[in-house]
Design a protein around this motif. Structure first.
Motif: not given
Length: 386
Positions: A280-284, A340-347, A355-360
């Motif tokens: 996930y860290a390198v994906f972007p 809940s997670i899609p709502l949080v990561f949607g924000g 930031p989505v990939f790195w936050a995950n």
């Protein structure tokens, strides 16, 4: 022999359930529903699983797994038949609600059944076989629904999936000796609270790991198409990346039993979280299709066995007589995560996809560290006990 029969029931029920999600959405759109209505229909699949997962687990502990399996598959069959009776919006809304009701009783009980078959040392192999069955139903269900719609029409497609779901009832009735009458762990004590399960540290960590791994799986399936489109990948290449993840998940489940036997189930689960963290860290930073396919395959190797392992560990760490209840608690945690997670990561996505990939990645890393600290603490306890 019974483990293969139970897995067969799971595959058939999974085909009906997975296919119904595609069928309900497409039939609603064909009837003129808007995106909001389709979203409501999708949410109705989750309502009863969220509310009744723990209760369904208690039922399987007290009554055994056979009757909830029969009730669950019968309810799913009835739900799939409702839209064939009349072109009614009410029936279309009742369909996913009834399927969700049946699915949660079936799902918890089938997990309980797999855990109860054979000796404890057979449990990893049994859950590995179960996971392979889940992969098969995940592949066949949506495809069967799609082909049935194109060749037979929506109403007939509902009948096809209902027939598959009904076969679970017929098989369970025809071969009752192959379905364990009740789970290995059972008693008749009353007055216990579900939240008491969270007092057990290993079980609490396992439930947490289940939610963390599900986050990694769900977000990949949702955000990979978005990311692929943003970097100019064609639909076929995005599909190839997603398929490589699914293929790796199937491959690692073939080896899950041997990995868990050699390194330990919790150790393999912890390692899978760290592997997923790196990917996930390198994906972007990856923009070429071959590299994305490779990364998705490695992610599939990491997370493919995580969910089956959390099922097995939940059963293993459950208090005596409460395996079904603990499995229900796990599903409750998963459903809350899915909502809940899609709502949080949607924000978070409003700031961009990086930031989505790195936050995950950070979320998965935290989960891996919690699991590693639990392993270290368990090792110290064993050492002091020696």
């Amino acid at each position: 022999m019974s483990v293969y029969f139970v897995v067969l029931l799971s595959v058939l029920a999974g085909i009906g359930h997975r296919g119904s999600k595609v069928l309900v959405s497409l039939s609603a759109l064909d009837a003129g529903a808007n995106a909001f209505t389709v979203g409501v229909l999708a949410a109705l699949f989750v309502v009863f699983p969220l509310l009744l997962a723990v209760y369904a687990g208690r039922v399987s502990d007290r009554l055994g797994v056979r009757y909830p399996i029969l009730f669950g598959s019968a309810a799913m069959t009835a739900g799939l038949l409702l839209p064939t009776l009349h072109d009614s919006v009410i029936l279309l809304f009742l369909c996913p609600a009834l399927i969700g009701l049946g699915q949660i009783f079936f799902h918890v009980s089938i997990h309980n059944a797999v855990g109860s078959i054979g000796a404890p040392e057979d449990r990893t192999r049994n859950f590995s076989t179960f996971a392979l069955g889940a992969s098969i139903s995940t592949f066949i269900g949506p495809s069967l629904a799609g082909f049935s719609i194109d060749t037979l029409g929506f109403r007939s497609a509902y009948i096809v999936l209902a027939a598959v779901s009904l076969s679970v009832v017929l098989l369970a009735l025809a071969f009752p000796g192959l379905v364990p009458p009740r789970g290995e762990q059972h008693d008749d004590k009353e007055g216990r609270r579900a939240l008491d399960l969270l007092k057990d540290a290993p079980l609490r960590r396992t439930l947490m790991m289940s939610g963390v791994t599900l986050t990694g799986i769900e977000l990949f399936s949702f955000y990979l198409p978005v990311y692929g489109q943003s970097i100019g990948l064609s639909a076929s290449r995005i599909g190839l990346v997603l398929s490589s993840y699914a293929a790796a998940a199937f491959v690692v489940r073939l080896a899950m039993h041997h990995l868990a036997k050699r390194f330990g189930a919790t150790e393999v689960l912890t390692g899978s979280l760290f592997i997923a963290t790196v990917i996930y860290a390198v994906f972007p930073f990856l923009t070429e299709a071959p590299l994305l396919v490779l990364a998705a395959f490695l992610l599939g190797l990491g997370l493919g066995c995580a969910q089956p392992l959390t099922i097995m560990l939940t059963y293993q760490h459950a208090p005596q007589g409460r395996s079904g209840e603990a499995l229900g608690m796990r599903l409750t945690v998963n459903k809350i995560t899915q909502i809940s997670i899609p709502l949080v990561f949607g924000g978070i996505a409003s700031f961009g996809l990086f930031p989505v990939f790195w936050a995950n990645a950070a979320f998965l890393l935290a989960g891996g560290l919690v699991s590693a600290m639990g392993l270290r603490k368990a090792g110290l306890e064993r050492g002091s006990g020696a």
